[in-house]
Design a protein around this motif. Structure first.
Motif, PDB file in Angstrom:
ATOM      1  N   GLU A  29      27.297  71.412 -50.819  1.00 20.47           N
ATOM      2  CA  GLU A  29      26.263  70.378 -50.922  1.00 20.47           C
ATOM      3  C   GLU A  29      26.282  69.728 -52.305  1.00 20.47           C
ATOM      4  O   GLU A  29      26.162  68.501 -52.426  1.00 20.47           O
ATOM      5  N   GLN A  32      29.169  67.181 -52.566  1.00 20.02           N
ATOM      6  CA  GLN A  32      29.419  66.232 -51.476  1.00 20.02           C
ATOM      7  C   GLN A  32      29.585  64.780 -51.942  1.00 20.02           C
ATOM      8  O   GLN A  32      30.308  63.999 -51.312  1.00 20.02           O
ATOM      9  N   ASN A  33      28.940  64.420 -53.046  1.00 18.72           N
ATOM     10  CA  ASN A  33      29.033  63.031 -53.517  1.00 18.72           C
ATOM     11  C   ASN A  33      29.740  62.903 -54.862  1.00 18.72           C
ATOM     12  O   ASN A  33      29.608  61.884 -55.546  1.00 18.72           O
ATOM     13  N   ILE A  34      30.501  63.919 -55.234  1.00 17.21           N
ATOM     14  CA  ILE A  34      31.221  63.900 -56.510  1.00 17.21           C
ATOM     15  C   ILE A  34      32.567  63.192 -56.349  1.00 17.21           C
ATOM     16  O   ILE A  34      33.311  63.460 -55.405  1.00 17.21           O
ATOM     17  N   ASP A  35      32.870  62.298 -57.266  1.00 22.18           N
ATOM     18  CA  ASP A  35      34.151  61.600 -57.273  1.00 22.18           C
ATOM     19  C   ASP A  35      35.277  62.612 -57.490  1.00 22.18           C
ATOM     20  O   ASP A  35      35.272  63.351 -58.481  1.00 22.18           O
ATOM     21  N   GLU A  36      36.245  62.642 -56.589  1.00 20.81           N
ATOM     22  CA  GLU A  36      37.321  63.626 -56.673  1.00 20.81           C
ATOM     23  C   GLU A  36      38.187  63.452 -57.918  1.00 20.81           C
ATOM     24  O   GLU A  36      38.888  64.381 -58.329  1.00 20.81           O
ATOM     25  N   TYR A 250      23.047  69.243 -60.080  1.00 14.75           N
ATOM     26  CA  TYR A 250      22.611  68.740 -58.775  1.00 14.75           C
ATOM     27  C   TYR A 250      21.296  69.383 -58.331  1.00 14.75           C
ATOM     28  O   TYR A 250      20.336  68.697 -57.961  1.00 14.75           O
ATOM     29  N   LYS A 254      17.373  68.097 -57.875  1.00 15.41           N
ATOM     30  CA  LYS A 254      16.797  68.202 -56.533  1.00 15.41           C
ATOM     31  C   LYS A 254      15.466  68.951 -56.536  1.00 15.41           C
ATOM     32  O   LYS A 254      14.546  68.588 -55.790  1.00 15.41           O
TER      33      LYS A 254
END
Length: 356
Positions: A29, A32-36, A250, A254
């Motif tokens: 989780e 999930q939105n982390i730039d590779e 993260y 949250k």
């Protein structure tokens, strides 16, 4: 006690404590939105680690901060620095400090620092305990809240007294703030306002925050630069720490705004436990999201009761009981996201069964 209670707890679809299951989904989780193509940190350097350290230092109101894989490492480092600065290998903390009962004497064996135990194990240490010290110490460690006695807290006024006294005596005051985030609603103070009373601060990112692991040690710039050297000596500068840092960042964002909700839910939950015969919470009214539940029954009897309820209702109450005496046992509750997911009717069913 057998593993039956633990197994029963783990199989329950819902849990009273925590922020959900600690499995690979926690890391997935967070990523999930982390730039590779994002560059990792390398041996304590790089934007990932430096930006996070700066962010948390600012929130804590300290000049600088260093990310550590564990709180155990961070706190032993802090206490070594204060021992060196004050040329004194004695320091003081509560008899049930994490360093005293959970770290295999790491502070004593690795740093040859001799702790003096302040007060007694069944209560908070006080300003009078510190004033009654019979020999000089380099530092005093305060754990807020004091986990092993139910997450109890001193008044903010007493914290201010302790801070002023230690400053006047040349004693460094260190905060074991593993659960710092969770006490801000009770004090009605920001993390910065609380940390202003301390020379150095450790905070955790896996307890109330729910990240995979990791800690921050914060203080003035010179202190943190020394801490970075000790972190390297301790083997804490892994080639990369980004899984821990990205996860911490993260889940901090949250959940940091949910601490007041956890606190209110803990107070309501404790009230329900206290309404059951032979059950009471410590403290009676929680001062954070955590408290202890004490049963005035033998451990084996309570274990049977809890297994029956967990299997029947599908709510994990606890997987571990601690013997307090032949007729009293206890367990810890730490409220997080998980309790918010429990259907109201199922939660009511738990306490209907406990009252029988």
């Amino acid at each position: 006690m057998t593993n039956t209670l633990k197994s029963s707890y783990q199989k329950a679809p819902y849990k009273l404590s925590g922020n959900g299951p600690r499995n690979i989904s926690v890391l997935k989780e967070a990523f999930q939105n982390i730039d590779e193509s994002l560059e990792s940190d390398i041996y304590g350097n790089g934007a990932i680690i430096e930006d996070f350290q700066t962010k948390i230092a600012k929130i804590l109101g300290k000049e600088e901060a260093v990310f550590s894989p564990s709180g155990t490492m961070a706190q032993q480092i802090a206490l070594r620095i204060w021992a060196d600065r004050n040329d004194n290998r004695r320091m003081a903390y509560h008899p049930l400090s994490h360093l005293e009962i959970h770290e295999q004497d790491g502070l004593k064996e690795l740093q040859q620092i001799n702790p003096i135990l302040l007060g007694t194990a069944d209560r908070l240490l006080t300003i009078e305990d510190i004033k009654d010290l019979q020999e000089p110490v380099s530092s005093v460690l305060l754990e807020l809240p004091q986990r092993e006695i139910g997450g109890q807290l001193p008044s903010f006024e007493e914290l201010e007294e302790i801070s002023q006294y230690c400053k006047a005596q040349g004693i460094a005051l260190h905060l074991d703030g593993a659960r710092l985030w969770e006490i801000t609603p009770f004090y009605e103070k920001s993390a910065e306002e609380i940390c202003a009373l301390f020379d150095s601060v450790y905070v955790s990112f896996y307890k109330g925050i729910g990240a995979i692991a990791g800690a921050i040690l914060a203080g003035d710039a010179d202190f943190v630069q020394e801490a970075k050297i000790w972190k390297r000596r301790y083997g804490g500068d892994l080639i990369s720490l980004y899984p821990y840092i990205l996860s911490a960042d993260y889940y901090f964002d949250k959940r940091i705004g949910e601490m007041a909700s956890y606190y209110e839910a803990a107070k309501k939950l404790a009230e329900r436990f206290n309404a059951c015969d032979g059950v009471k919470t410590v403290p009676e009214v929680p001062v954070s999201n955590m408290f202890h539940v004490r049963f005035e029954k033998p451990l084996a009897e309570v274990e049977t009761i809890l297994i029956g309820i967990q299997d029947k209702v599908g709510i994990g109450i606890t997987g571990y009981l601690q013997n307090k005496s032949e007729t009293v046992c206890a367990f810890e509750v730490s409220v997080g996201d998980s309790i918010m997911e429990i259907p109201t009717a199922d939660l009511e069913n738990v306490f209907e069964n406990l009252k029988k």
